[in-house]
Design a protein around this motif. Structure first.
Motif, mmCIF file in Angstrom:
data_model
loop_
_atom_site.group_PDB
_atom_site.id
_atom_site.type_symbol
_atom_site.label_atom_id
_atom_site.label_comp_id
_atom_site.label_asym_id
_atom_site.label_seq_id
_atom_site.Cartn_x
_atom_site.Cartn_y
_atom_site.Cartn_z
ATOM 1 N N GLY A 152 0.821 -1.204 0.000
ATOM 2 C CA GLY A 152 0.000 0.000 0.000
ATOM 3 C C GLY A 152 0.858 1.258 0.000
ATOM 4 N N GLY A 153 0.209 2.397 -0.166
ATOM 5 C CA GLY A 153 0.929 3.654 -0.155
ATOM 6 C C GLY A 153 0.112 4.782 -0.738
ATOM 7 N N LEU A 154 0.810 5.876 -1.038
ATOM 8 C CA LEU A 154 0.187 7.066 -1.612
ATOM 9 C C LEU A 154 0.523 7.142 -3.093
ATOM 10 C CD1 LEU A 154 -1.239 9.842 -1.331
ATOM 11 C CD2 LEU A 154 1.007 10.782 -0.738
ATOM 12 N N VAL A 155 -0.483 7.335 -3.916
ATOM 13 C CA VAL A 155 -0.278 7.412 -5.366
ATOM 14 C C VAL A 155 -1.221 8.457 -5.941
ATOM 15 C CG1 VAL A 155 -1.956 5.568 -5.833
ATOM 16 C CG2 VAL A 155 -0.109 6.012 -7.474
ATOM 17 N N GLN A 156 -0.805 9.067 -7.039
ATOM 18 C CA GLN A 156 -1.672 10.037 -7.695
ATOM 19 C C GLN A 156 -2.727 9.334 -8.530
ATOM 20 O OE1 GLN A 156 0.932 12.681 -9.905
ATOM 21 N NE2 GLN A 156 0.976 14.133 -8.199
ATOM 22 N N ALA A 157 -3.823 10.020 -8.739
ATOM 23 C CA ALA A 157 -4.880 9.479 -9.584
ATOM 24 C C ALA A 157 -4.306 9.114 -10.953
ATOM 25 C CB ALA A 157 -6.004 10.492 -9.737
ATOM 26 N N ASP A 190 -10.871 5.054 -4.768
ATOM 27 C CA ASP A 190 -10.265 3.771 -4.405
ATOM 28 C C ASP A 190 -9.539 3.848 -3.067
ATOM 29 O OD1 ASP A 190 -9.368 3.369 -7.856
ATOM 30 O OD2 ASP A 190 -11.012 2.363 -6.796
ATOM 31 N N THR A 191 -9.436 5.036 -2.497
ATOM 32 C CA THR A 191 -8.764 5.207 -1.211
ATOM 33 C C THR A 191 -9.480 4.405 -0.133
ATOM 34 O OG1 THR A 191 -7.923 7.403 -1.761
ATOM 35 C CG2 THR A 191 -8.163 6.871 0.571
ATOM 36 N N ALA A 192 -8.724 3.553 0.563
ATOM 37 C CA ALA A 192 -9.297 2.672 1.581
ATOM 38 C C ALA A 192 -8.185 1.847 2.209
ATOM 39 C CB ALA A 192 -10.350 1.743 0.968
ATOM 40 N N VAL A 193 -8.544 1.140 3.265
ATOM 41 C CA VAL A 193 -7.688 0.090 3.793
ATOM 42 C C VAL A 193 -8.067 -1.201 3.075
ATOM 43 C CG1 VAL A 193 -7.060 -1.293 5.802
ATOM 44 C CG2 VAL A 193 -7.414 1.179 6.041
ATOM 45 N N TYR A 194 -7.080 -1.824 2.455
ATOM 46 C CA TYR A 194 -7.300 -3.051 1.692
ATOM 47 C C TYR A 194 -6.847 -4.246 2.516
ATOM 48 C CZ TYR A 194 -8.401 -0.434 -2.529
ATOM 49 O OH TYR A 194 -9.004 0.373 -3.455
ATOM 50 N N SER A 195 -7.730 -5.223 2.642
ATOM 51 C CA SER A 195 -7.429 -6.418 3.422
ATOM 52 C C SER A 195 -7.608 -7.654 2.558
ATOM 53 C CB SER A 195 -8.362 -6.519 4.626
ATOM 54 O OG SER A 195 -8.233 -5.407 5.481
ATOM 55 N N CYS A 196 -6.751 -8.641 2.794
ATOM 56 C CA CYS A 196 -6.952 -9.902 2.097
ATOM 57 C C CYS A 196 -7.617 -10.902 3.041
ATOM 58 C CB CYS A 196 -5.651 -10.454 1.533
ATOM 59 S SG CYS A 196 -4.442 -10.972 2.755
ATOM 60 N N ALA A 197 -8.207 -11.903 2.454
ATOM 61 C CA ALA A 197 -8.947 -12.902 3.216
ATOM 62 C C ALA A 197 -8.777 -14.263 2.557
ATOM 63 C CB ALA A 197 -10.420 -12.528 3.293
ATOM 64 N N TYR A 252 -10.447 -16.279 7.356
ATOM 65 C CA TYR A 252 -9.212 -15.656 7.846
ATOM 66 C C TYR A 252 -9.015 -14.291 7.179
ATOM 67 C CZ TYR A 252 -8.197 -20.394 9.423
ATOM 68 O OH TYR A 252 -8.268 -21.627 10.011
ATOM 69 N N TRP A 253 -8.484 -13.346 7.986
ATOM 70 C CA TRP A 253 -8.296 -11.972 7.504
ATOM 71 C C TRP A 253 -6.911 -11.449 7.879
ATOM 72 C CZ3 TRP A 253 -11.892 -9.243 4.688
ATOM 73 C CH2 TRP A 253 -13.161 -9.819 4.592
ATOM 74 N N GLY A 254 -6.376 -10.611 7.009
ATOM 75 C CA GLY A 254 -5.166 -9.890 7.336
ATOM 76 C C GLY A 254 -5.507 -8.585 8.026
ATOM 77 N N GLN A 255 -4.471 -7.849 8.416
ATOM 78 C CA GLN A 255 -4.660 -6.588 9.144
ATOM 79 C C GLN A 255 -4.966 -5.422 8.223
ATOM 80 O OE1 GLN A 255 -4.721 -6.135 12.608
ATOM 81 N NE2 GLN A 255 -4.899 -8.356 12.452
ATOM 82 N N GLY A 256 -4.573 -5.528 6.985
ATOM 83 C CA GLY A 256 -4.874 -4.466 6.031
ATOM 84 C C GLY A 256 -3.688 -3.576 5.730
ATOM 85 N N THR A 257 -3.747 -2.930 4.574
ATOM 86 C CA THR A 257 -2.736 -1.970 4.161
ATOM 87 C C THR A 257 -3.447 -0.762 3.549
ATOM 88 O OG1 THR A 257 -0.709 -1.681 2.852
ATOM 89 C CG2 THR A 257 -2.431 -3.037 1.861
ATOM 90 N N GLN A 258 -2.966 0.420 3.889
ATOM 91 C CA GLN A 258 -3.631 1.648 3.454
ATOM 92 C C GLN A 258 -3.244 1.994 2.024
ATOM 93 O OE1 GLN A 258 -5.819 3.855 5.222
ATOM 94 N NE2 GLN A 258 -6.025 4.793 3.183
ATOM 95 N N VAL A 259 -4.240 2.312 1.230
ATOM 96 C CA VAL A 259 -4.037 2.833 -0.121
ATOM 97 C C VAL A 259 -4.696 4.208 -0.184
ATOM 98 C CG1 VAL A 259 -4.618 2.576 -2.562
ATOM 99 C CG2 VAL A 259 -3.913 0.580 -1.213
ATOM 100 N N THR A 260 -3.916 5.208 -0.542
ATOM 101 C CA THR A 260 -4.434 6.564 -0.652
ATOM 102 C C THR A 260 -4.157 7.088 -2.058
ATOM 103 O OG1 THR A 260 -4.009 6.972 1.698
ATOM 104 C CG2 THR A 260 -4.382 8.888 0.285
ATOM 105 N N VAL A 261 -5.217 7.527 -2.728
ATOM 106 C CA VAL A 261 -5.094 8.043 -4.091
ATOM 107 C C VAL A 261 -5.436 9.528 -4.060
ATOM 108 C CG1 VAL A 261 -5.801 7.799 -6.489
ATOM 109 C CG2 VAL A 261 -5.814 5.796 -4.962
ATOM 110 N N SER A 262 -4.452 10.340 -4.415
ATOM 111 C CA SER A 262 -4.657 11.790 -4.403
ATOM 112 C C SER A 262 -5.145 12.267 -5.766
ATOM 113 C CB SER A 262 -3.360 12.493 -4.028
ATOM 114 O OG SER A 262 -2.365 12.231 -5.000
ATOM 115 N N SER A 263 -5.951 13.315 -5.740
ATOM 116 C CA SER A 263 -6.503 13.848 -6.995
ATOM 117 C C SER A 263 -5.596 14.906 -7.602
ATOM 118 C CB SER A 263 -7.887 14.442 -6.732
ATOM 119 O OG SER A 263 -7.800 15.434 -5.745
#
Length: 122
Positions: free
Chosen positions: A9-14, A90-97, A111-122
């Motif tokens: 996860g991370g910060l990315v531009q639109a 699409d900005t959210a915490v993404y979790s796998c299961a 089963y679930w993971g803890q999640g990873t943040q994805v942030t999309v800037s405009s």
């Protein structure tokens, strides 16, 4: 017991891309379908994509079809989510299961993971 750990996860531009990974450990990975879900602030968790154990069947939410691709490498006990043409929504915490039922759309995965943040800037 299956442990799931997300990364990528991370910060990315639109319009940009990210690839998320989910590594599984613990009991055998064999037979488990894998899925990705996301939860934005103030919203309920929603289904994103899922893949069967063999990789032969995939399901996607309408909002990500044509932009996201789920895949897996069973030799590495890892599932991926390639996200292209990202949008601010699409900005959210993404979790796998993981679950033995198959690539279901609902949130009743075992089963679930803890999640990873994805942030999309405009």
């Amino acid at each position: 017991q299956v442990q799931l750990v997300e990364s990528g996860g991370g910060l990315v531009q639109a319009g940009g891309s990210l690839r998320l990974s989910c590594a599984a450990s613990g009991r055998t990975f064999s037979g488990y379908a894998m899925g990705w879900f996301r939860q934005a602030p103030g919203k309920e968790r929603e289904f994103v994509a899922a893949i069967s154990w063999s990789g032969g069947k995939t399901n996607y939410a309408d909002s990500v079809k044509g932009r996201f691709t789920i895949s897996r490498d069973n030799a590495k006990n890892t599932v991926y989510l390639q996200m292209n043409s990202l949008k601010p929504e699409d900005t959210a915490v993404y979790s796998c299961a993981a679950d033995l039922r198959g690539p279901a759309y609902d949130s009743n995965w075992r089963y679930w993971g803890q999640g990873t943040q994805v942030t999309v800037s405009s």
